[in-house]
Design an enzyme around this catalytic site. Structure first.
Site, short mmCIF file in Angstrom:
data_model
loop_
_atom_site.label_atom_id
_atom_site.label_comp_id
_atom_site.label_asym_id
_atom_site.label_seq_id
_atom_site.Cartn_x
_atom_site.Cartn_y
_atom_site.Cartn_z
N ARG A 214 0.82 -1.22 0.00
CA ARG A 214 0.00 0.00 0.00
C ARG A 214 0.85 1.26 0.00
O ARG A 214 0.45 2.28 -0.57
CB ARG A 214 -0.93 0.01 1.21
CG ARG A 214 -2.14 -0.87 0.99
CD ARG A 214 -3.08 -0.81 2.17
NE ARG A 214 -4.30 -1.55 1.88
CZ ARG A 214 -5.19 -1.90 2.79
NH1 ARG A 214 -4.99 -1.58 4.07
NH2 ARG A 214 -6.27 -2.55 2.45
N LYS B 31 -16.97 -18.25 3.20
CA LYS B 31 -18.39 -18.37 3.55
C LYS B 31 -19.33 -17.55 2.69
O LYS B 31 -19.01 -16.42 2.31
CB LYS B 31 -18.57 -17.92 5.00
CG LYS B 31 -17.97 -18.87 5.99
CD LYS B 31 -18.25 -18.37 7.38
CE LYS B 31 -17.91 -19.42 8.43
NZ LYS B 31 -18.22 -18.92 9.77
N GLY C 227 -12.55 -4.36 2.46
CA GLY C 227 -13.96 -3.98 2.68
C GLY C 227 -14.50 -3.09 1.58
O GLY C 227 -15.62 -3.28 1.11
N GLY D 65 -7.94 -8.94 0.31
CA GLY D 65 -6.67 -9.39 0.89
C GLY D 65 -6.24 -10.77 0.45
O GLY D 65 -5.12 -10.97 -0.04
P1 AMP Z 1 -12.45 -15.01 2.24
O1 AMP Z 1 -11.76 -14.17 3.26
O2 AMP Z 1 -13.91 -15.14 2.46
O3 AMP Z 1 -12.09 -14.61 0.82
O4 AMP Z 1 -11.93 -16.48 2.46
C1 AMP Z 1 -10.61 -16.87 2.20
C2 AMP Z 1 -10.37 -18.16 2.94
O5 AMP Z 1 -11.25 -19.14 2.45
C3 AMP Z 1 -8.98 -18.69 2.72
O6 AMP Z 1 -8.31 -18.65 3.97
C4 AMP Z 1 -9.20 -20.12 2.25
O7 AMP Z 1 -8.36 -21.04 2.90
C5 AMP Z 1 -10.64 -20.38 2.64
N1 AMP Z 1 -11.23 -21.41 1.82
C6 AMP Z 1 -11.34 -21.44 0.48
N2 AMP Z 1 -11.90 -22.57 0.05
C7 AMP Z 1 -12.15 -23.32 1.13
C8 AMP Z 1 -12.74 -24.61 1.34
N3 AMP Z 1 -13.16 -25.34 0.31
N4 AMP Z 1 -12.85 -25.06 2.61
C9 AMP Z 1 -12.42 -24.29 3.64
N5 AMP Z 1 -11.87 -23.08 3.51
C10 AMP Z 1 -11.74 -22.59 2.27
#
Ligand code: AMP
Length: 397
Positions: free
Chosen positions: A35, A195, A375, A352
């Site tokens: 950044r 999620k 965000g 990120g």
């Molecule tokens: P986010 O911050 O929502 O973009 O989530 C990123 C995180 O999702 C990373 O740390 C990944 O390890 C996790 N992730 C991606 N695919 C999977 C999966 N199939 N099962 C569990 N965690 C996951």
């Protein structure tokens, strides 16, 4: 829409630059200066135009109090190293300390102490914004990553003095509007990550705006489950199954194809060296979890992307931190980079984990634009107006 550094005369003026120096730090040392490096064009241009540069930023969440661990002093040293300019640090962001530091700084760039040491910052307080505005002549917002907050230094101050976008903000807004404003079609989006619950509004907005929505990562499991697939021990949010079905129905209505994994890389444990296997999506063992999309899915998604002219990407396709569960993310990233290189696709990625995934895949330089915002990038993908950007547009009227 908004003014830029090209629109005002900066000679002999003091530019108050809202930067994002909220950088990863360990034991008082900046561990990732991406950044800070992105501030270079703004700082360089302003100095070339004869302006004095004063950098304003928040760091962490000190909640309106002076918390020594959250000082911006180490970030100020990193600015000096990374940008190669002399830097003076002011112990406070308003009042006598700030005024004296600026007055005595000579040729140096001034970095002011953490804005959030004052409660007026997050309260978007007029008096605090006026105290900041009193330090300079022109406000330059170069912190897209803080633009989703209506705070004194991102929002209120823009109404109190001439206000323009810095180069980083300008590049970000231009890249984002080319991707979702009036994009070349077809448009694809890849939404992955952990999620559904954190990205629901993103999915709801995108299904009405893109032709192809690729859902990967842990969030794909909830969609698969909603369609009757048994996902074993995979990360899944069963209570969002109905919501997932609604997203799929809205997609069908608006002519958006939703692409879900057709095969999966599964393992019993999420750790380096854990045994894994590739299975069709309807054969995930009850005691296993899906940690990445399978090779057949990657191949078919890469093929679908061939005809897309624009891509927006947030979130990895799998648990990419531990190989081999990064294969899907890396495979898609390479395909996107090739299509971008070939000039057939404009690609924008942000968030990120997504920045980390692109960098791990070694394609960062080959994506049209990578947003370092978290965000703010997600809120933009949700189709929401960002207060910091609105304030610049208001000031340009
Ligand atoms: P986010 O911050 O929502 O973009 O989530 C990123 C995180 O999702 C990373 O740390 C990944 O390890 C996790 N992730 C991606 N695919 C999977 C999966 N199939 N099962 C569990 N965690 C996951």
């Amino acid at each position: 829409m908004f003014k830029t550094l090209d629109d005002l005369d900066f000679a002999g003026k003091t530019a108050l630059v809202r930067a994002d120096l909220n950088v990863p730090m360990l034991n008082g040392v900046v561990t990732d200066a991406t950044r800070i490096a992105r501030l270079a064009p703004t700082v360089k241009d302003l100095r070339a135009k004869g302006a004095k540069v004063v950098l304003l930023s928040h760091f962490g969440r000190p909640k309106g109090k002076r918390v020594e661990e959250m000082t911006l002093a180490p970030a100020a040293r990193a600015v000096e190293d990374v940008l190669g300019v002399p830097v003076t640090f002011a112990n406070d962001c308003i009042g006598a300390d700030a005024v004296q530091a600026i007055a005595g700084s000579g040729d140096a760039v001034v970095v002011l102490e953490n804005l959030r040491y004052h409660a007026g910052e997050e309260a978007n307080d007029e008096g605090f914004a006026a105290a900041l505005a009193a330090l300079g002549d022109i406000y330059v917002n170069d912190a897209f990553s803080a633009a989703h907050r209506a705070h004194a230094s991102t929002h209120r101050i823009a109404g109190l003095m001439p206000a323009v976008a810095g180069r980083n903000m300008q590049a970000e807004l231009e890249a984002l509007s080319a991707a979702l404003g009036e994009p070349e079609r077809p448009v694809a989006a890849i939404v992955g990550g952990a999620k559904v619950s954190t990205k629901l509004a993103v999915l709801e907005n995108l299904v009405g705006r893109v032709e192809l929505l690729i859902i990967g990562g842990g969030m794909a499991n909830t969609f698969l489950y909603a369609g009757g697939v048994s996902v074993g021990k995979s990360l899944c949010e069963p209570d969002l199954a109905e919501t997932a079905r609604q997203v799929m129905a809205k997609a069908a209505e608006s002519g958006c194809e939703i692409a879900l994994p057709g095969d999966a890389v599964v393992a019993r444990e999420f750790k380096a060296g854990a045994p894994f296997e590739v299975v069709p999506i309807d054969a995930i063992p009850d005691d296993a979890m899906m940690l990445d999309v399978g090779p057949e899915t990657t191949r078919s998604l890469c093929e679908k992307l061939q005809s897309c002219r624009t891509l927006i990407w947030n979130g990895p396709m799998g648990a990419f931190e531990i190989p081999p569960f990064d294969d899907g993310t890396v495979g898609l990233a390479e395909a996107v980079a090739d299509l971008t290189d070939a000039g057939s696709m404009r690609s924008v990625a942000g968030g990120g984990d997504t920045v980390a995934a692109m960098s791990a895949a070694g394609v960062s330089e080959r994506i049209t634009y990578i947003s370092t915002a978290g965000g703010a990038f997600l809120e933009w993908m949700e189709g929401r107006a960002l207060p910091g950007v609105e304030a610049l547009a208001e000031a340009a009227k």
